[in-house]
Enzyme design. Structure first.
Site, short mmCIF file in Angstrom:
data_model
loop_
_atom_site.label_atom_id
_atom_site.label_comp_id
_atom_site.label_asym_id
_atom_site.label_seq_id
_atom_site.Cartn_x
_atom_site.Cartn_y
_atom_site.Cartn_z
N ALA A 13 2.78 -43.35 -27.70
CA ALA A 13 2.98 -42.42 -26.04
C ALA A 13 3.83 -43.40 -25.39
O ALA A 13 4.99 -44.21 -25.51
CB ALA A 13 1.25 -43.04 -25.32
N ALA A 16 4.87 -46.20 -22.92
CA ALA A 16 5.36 -46.96 -24.36
C ALA A 16 6.72 -46.91 -24.21
O ALA A 16 7.34 -47.94 -24.26
CB ALA A 16 4.40 -47.31 -25.96
N SER A 37 2.78 -45.44 -35.47
CA SER A 37 2.22 -43.58 -34.91
C SER A 37 1.20 -43.92 -36.06
O SER A 37 1.52 -43.27 -36.85
CB SER A 37 3.42 -43.49 -35.25
OG SER A 37 2.95 -41.50 -34.68
N TYR A 60 -2.35 -48.26 -37.58
CA TYR A 60 -2.63 -49.06 -36.90
C TYR A 60 -3.20 -50.92 -36.97
O TYR A 60 -2.37 -51.51 -36.93
CB TYR A 60 -3.43 -49.01 -35.43
CG TYR A 60 -3.09 -47.49 -34.34
CD1 TYR A 60 -1.80 -47.39 -34.75
CD2 TYR A 60 -4.12 -47.29 -33.49
CE1 TYR A 60 -1.72 -46.30 -33.65
CE2 TYR A 60 -3.78 -45.65 -33.15
CZ TYR A 60 -2.29 -45.41 -33.45
OH TYR A 60 -2.20 -43.85 -32.44
N LEU A 76 -3.03 -46.65 -26.21
CA LEU A 76 -4.00 -45.14 -26.51
C LEU A 76 -4.52 -44.84 -25.11
O LEU A 76 -5.15 -45.37 -24.60
CB LEU A 76 -4.65 -46.14 -27.80
CG LEU A 76 -4.40 -46.18 -28.68
CD1 LEU A 76 -4.79 -47.24 -29.72
CD2 LEU A 76 -3.73 -45.18 -29.31
N HIS A 81 -9.64 -47.49 -26.01
CA HIS A 81 -9.30 -48.69 -26.01
C HIS A 81 -9.97 -50.48 -26.41
O HIS A 81 -9.86 -50.97 -26.75
CB HIS A 81 -9.16 -49.32 -24.36
CG HIS A 81 -8.39 -48.41 -24.00
ND1 HIS A 81 -7.46 -48.12 -22.23
CD2 HIS A 81 -6.37 -47.70 -24.64
CE1 HIS A 81 -6.44 -48.04 -21.75
NE2 HIS A 81 -5.90 -47.57 -23.34
N LYS A 99 -3.96 -49.67 -18.51
CA LYS A 99 -5.44 -49.71 -17.87
C LYS A 99 -5.57 -47.74 -18.14
O LYS A 99 -4.82 -47.07 -18.55
CB LYS A 99 -4.98 -49.86 -16.58
CG LYS A 99 -3.82 -48.79 -15.93
CD LYS A 99 -4.16 -47.35 -15.92
CE LYS A 99 -2.85 -46.41 -15.55
NZ LYS A 99 -2.80 -45.57 -15.91
N ARG A 168 -5.08 -36.30 -20.07
CA ARG A 168 -6.03 -36.66 -18.85
C ARG A 168 -6.94 -36.06 -18.34
O ARG A 168 -7.27 -35.81 -17.30
CB ARG A 168 -4.61 -36.78 -17.31
CG ARG A 168 -3.19 -38.31 -17.76
CD ARG A 168 -2.60 -37.69 -16.21
NE ARG A 168 -1.37 -39.33 -16.59
CZ ARG A 168 -0.12 -38.98 -17.39
NH1 ARG A 168 -0.13 -38.15 -17.95
NH2 ARG A 168 0.26 -40.37 -16.71
N ASP A 180 -7.53 -41.96 -14.30
CA ASP A 180 -6.14 -42.57 -14.99
C ASP A 180 -5.10 -42.92 -13.22
O ASP A 180 -4.72 -43.71 -13.72
CB ASP A 180 -5.34 -41.11 -15.21
CG ASP A 180 -3.64 -42.01 -15.06
OD1 ASP A 180 -3.66 -41.76 -16.23
OD2 ASP A 180 -3.10 -40.56 -14.36
#
Length: 333
Positions: A13, A16, A37, A60, A76, A81, A99, A168, A180
């Site tokens: 992402a 990251a 990935s 993963y 992610l 999460h 978060k 989002r 968000d």
């Protein structure tokens, strides 16, 4: 040389790439050894090339099976999460999770429970709290300089193309301004005031057909009568600050959540009841400080300053705001 925690990155992402991995590279007790990935080895390889990361995985699970990795960062989509925090914990990995921790209080509690059972460190990545400007704000409040606190206001906003395919804006992935960026305002209200609200109310007149909120305002009310109002938006100019109002003055922090945009500079503007102001400048590298704190906790077997219990409390308030938003009513916590 001091011992360094070996990190794996679960996903490629933007957060990251642009913030967390560079912060790990700046930290004095951490290093990145792998990135994954899902289903796209080429993407992982390209990410790794940017930072000279040794190992790449196209799943993963494969990354979590790497016994060299001690801690993972999970950036992610919000709806994933809980699943991947639990999987990581069950593989003995310490977890820094982006978060909001999850989508509900119940999900968050289940994640924290698994991490506790597996004896791994869990922390939700509210990086802003590690900038030293907030400790200074608390010092000023405790000194009594602004009198008794009666109100806190916070705002986090930026423009987002609502026609884009940004995660989002996807309700199924846990999208929306409240999840968000509103989560920062809720966290800051609790973090700075050092207390928990007993009721919340949130409202939004700007939503997508899916129900994703684009702009939301809310009020947290505390037992002692103090209130904390907030606004979060994908439809307004960039803003990321808070203000604490007392009986003898106020404190304004204009770069509360993203001082990194200002080169790490935090500003604290203190104004007395006569309108006289002074400004204090506090510098800090909040992303690197977050990584160093988390890695230190692993190395020393200490509890993070922001542990799983506090994440559960934050999600309780956030979920209360979501319920209020959906039902247009005050929610008791």
């Amino acid at each position: 040389m001091s011992e360094k925690i070996k990190w794996g990155i679960v996903g490629t992402a933007g957060i990251a790439k642009n913030a967390i991995v560079p912060a790990i590279l700046r930290a004095n007790n951490a290093e990145v050894v792998a990135v994954a990935s899902r289903g796209n080895k080429q993407k992982a390889d390209e990410f790794a090339d940017l930072f000279q990361i040794e190992k790449t995985y196209e799943s993963y699970d494969d990354l979590l099976n790497d016994k060299e990795i001690q801690a993972v960062y999970i950036p992610l989509p919000n709806n994933l999460h809980a699943e991947w925090v639990k999987k990581a914990a069950r593989k003995g990995k310490h977890v820094l999770c982006e978060k909001p921790a999850a989508l509900t209080e119940e999900e968050t509690k289940s994640m924290v429970d698994v991490c506790n059972q597996e004896k791994v460190v869990f922390m939700e990545a509210f990086m802003y709290q590690f900038h030293p400007q907030h400790d200074r704000v608390k010092e000023i409040i405790r000194s009594g300089e602004i009198g008794d606190v009666s109100l806190m206001r916070s705002s986090f906003s930026f423009f987002l193309d609502v026609e884009s395919e940004n995660i989002r804006l996807d309700a199924q992935l846990g999208g929306g301004s409240l999840y968000d960026i509103g989560c920062y305002c809720i966290h800051a209200s609790r973090f700075i005031l050092e207390k928990e609200p007993n009721q919340v109310f949130a409202a939004s007149n700007h939503r997508l057909p899916s129900g994703v909120d684009l702009t939301t305002t809310g009020i947290l009310t505390f037992n002692d009568g103090v209130t904390a109002s907030f606004s979060c938006s994908f439809q307004q100019p960039f803003e990321n600050g808070y203000e604490v109002v007392g009986t003898n003055g106020k404190i304004k922090v204009p770069f509360a959540f993203r001082p990194d945009v200002e080169g790490g500079k935090g500003e604290i503007v203190i104004t007395n009841k006569d309108g006289e102001s002074r400004t204090e400048v506090v510098n800090g590298d909040q992303y690197a400080l977050q990584i160093e704190h988390f890695s230190h906790c692993i190395l020393t077997n200490e509890k993070p300053s922001y542990d799983g219990t506090k994440s559960i409390e934050n999600m309780k308030v956030l979920e209360g705001c979501l319920v209020s938003l959906q039902n247009n009513k005050i929610v008791q916590l």
